[in-house]
Design an enzyme around this catalytic site. Sequence first.
Site, short mmCIF file in Angstrom:
data_model
loop_
_atom_site.label_atom_id
_atom_site.label_comp_id
_atom_site.label_asym_id
_atom_site.label_seq_id
_atom_site.Cartn_x
_atom_site.Cartn_y
_atom_site.Cartn_z
N LYS A 17 32.87 16.88 2.95
CA LYS A 17 34.06 16.16 3.63
C LYS A 17 33.69 15.10 4.40
O LYS A 17 32.85 15.20 5.23
CB LYS A 17 35.13 17.21 4.25
CG LYS A 17 35.97 16.76 4.92
CD LYS A 17 36.13 17.42 6.44
CE LYS A 17 34.99 16.79 7.13
NZ LYS A 17 35.24 17.56 8.63
N ASP A 145 39.52 23.09 9.74
CA ASP A 145 39.36 22.15 8.57
C ASP A 145 39.47 22.66 7.18
O ASP A 145 39.41 22.11 6.34
CB ASP A 145 37.81 21.61 8.58
CG ASP A 145 37.86 20.49 9.81
OD1 ASP A 145 39.00 20.21 10.60
OD2 ASP A 145 36.75 20.00 10.21
P1 ATP Z 1 32.80 20.38 10.67
O1 ATP Z 1 32.67 18.99 10.15
O2 ATP Z 1 34.01 21.10 10.05
O3 ATP Z 1 33.33 20.55 12.28
P2 ATP Z 1 30.29 20.87 10.47
O4 ATP Z 1 30.06 20.31 9.13
O5 ATP Z 1 29.85 20.09 11.77
O6 ATP Z 1 31.75 21.21 10.66
P3 ATP Z 1 29.27 23.24 9.40
O7 ATP Z 1 28.04 22.98 8.76
O8 ATP Z 1 30.62 23.71 8.76
O9 ATP Z 1 29.35 22.23 10.51
O10 ATP Z 1 28.81 24.47 10.57
C1 ATP Z 1 29.40 24.87 11.54
C2 ATP Z 1 29.12 26.43 12.19
O11 ATP Z 1 29.46 27.15 11.14
C3 ATP Z 1 27.60 26.41 12.12
O12 ATP Z 1 27.29 27.14 13.43
C4 ATP Z 1 27.04 27.32 11.12
O13 ATP Z 1 26.10 28.54 11.59
C5 ATP Z 1 28.47 28.23 10.84
N1 ATP Z 1 28.52 28.53 9.43
C6 ATP Z 1 28.79 29.84 9.03
N2 ATP Z 1 28.88 29.85 7.46
C7 ATP Z 1 28.72 28.63 7.07
C8 ATP Z 1 28.34 28.11 5.89
N3 ATP Z 1 28.59 28.73 4.79
N4 ATP Z 1 27.87 26.84 5.88
C9 ATP Z 1 27.89 26.17 7.04
N5 ATP Z 1 27.89 26.53 8.39
C10 ATP Z 1 28.49 27.84 8.49
#
Ligand code: ATP
Length: 297
Positions: A17, A145
Amino acid sequence: MSDRNDGTPLEERAPAKVNLLLHINHRRDDGLHDLESLVVFTAFGDRVRLSPSADPGLVRTGPFAGDLPDDPRDDLSLRAATRMSESFGNGQGVRISLEKNIPVAAGIGGGSSDSAAVLRGLCRLWGVDRHDPRVIEIAASLGADVPMCLYGRPAFVTGVGDKLTPISHEPELHILLVNPNEALSTAAVFGALEGPGRRTERLCGTFQSGDRSVFLQTLRTSRNDLTPPALQLCPAVGVVLGALEQAQGCELARMSGSGATCFAIFPNAAMCQDAADRIFQAHPDWWVCPTRTASVS
Ligand code: ATP
């Protein structure tokens, strides 16, 4: 209820996204932020495969599987399956195979997209309408999200991320994603945010025109309010943005979400690929991924 007795797993894309803009309006009394964003989804992403099973569980593969929470029960994909199973599974279990291609804690919604893909997949598997308010409620309970990722199409997002206005005529965009290989916690970035942003909801209508140059022009008048706090916590974001801005053909470079992934938009796939090759050559330790916008089916 759909019949899947041939043993073939049901596959769902979990696209990255990208927040093309992100305006933080104010912090609400409950601690969440009132925001507005324009989100699109990419051809690149994770993949989830779902198989009905009496022995539910999660297997994780792919380049970033090692960065996921150690306990599979903390994985957002398994949490989504558990919630769906409680509400619609009728005692049925599911085995999830998650191919983790999206960097973790990178601002491109990996976890949210994985859980949304599981919700969409289980809706298909169990014959549930994915627009059922109970499914949307499960999505919102998994993360702010997740509802937008469940929708999986370009949308202008307001509220805390829960109010979606579909963008029906969005031009196809060639997008280069670059991450300096540094994880950034969303909570830490919000914690370092200073002061409120400006309201700009009037932009939504302009994005509907379908005209690529109007779309980009409007985008240039917007911003990502989380860039200053992300830069404070991770100065490499500035180096990535500089490299993208200098790439030939770059029409707009910006950070996505809470970072550290930044994106640049190019006029065509060849220029996007060329910029990717050059940036990767100069920074072999960065994660570099040329892609394009693509909604979920
Ligand atoms: P956003 O942009 O929605 O804020 P992000 O891309 O910065 O999210 P994610 O990769 O979704 O971050 O990770 C956020 C947290 O969710 C991390 O601390 C991770 O350990 C946890 N998490 C749990 N399950 C998952 C998964 N399947 N994929 C990614 N992160 C996960």
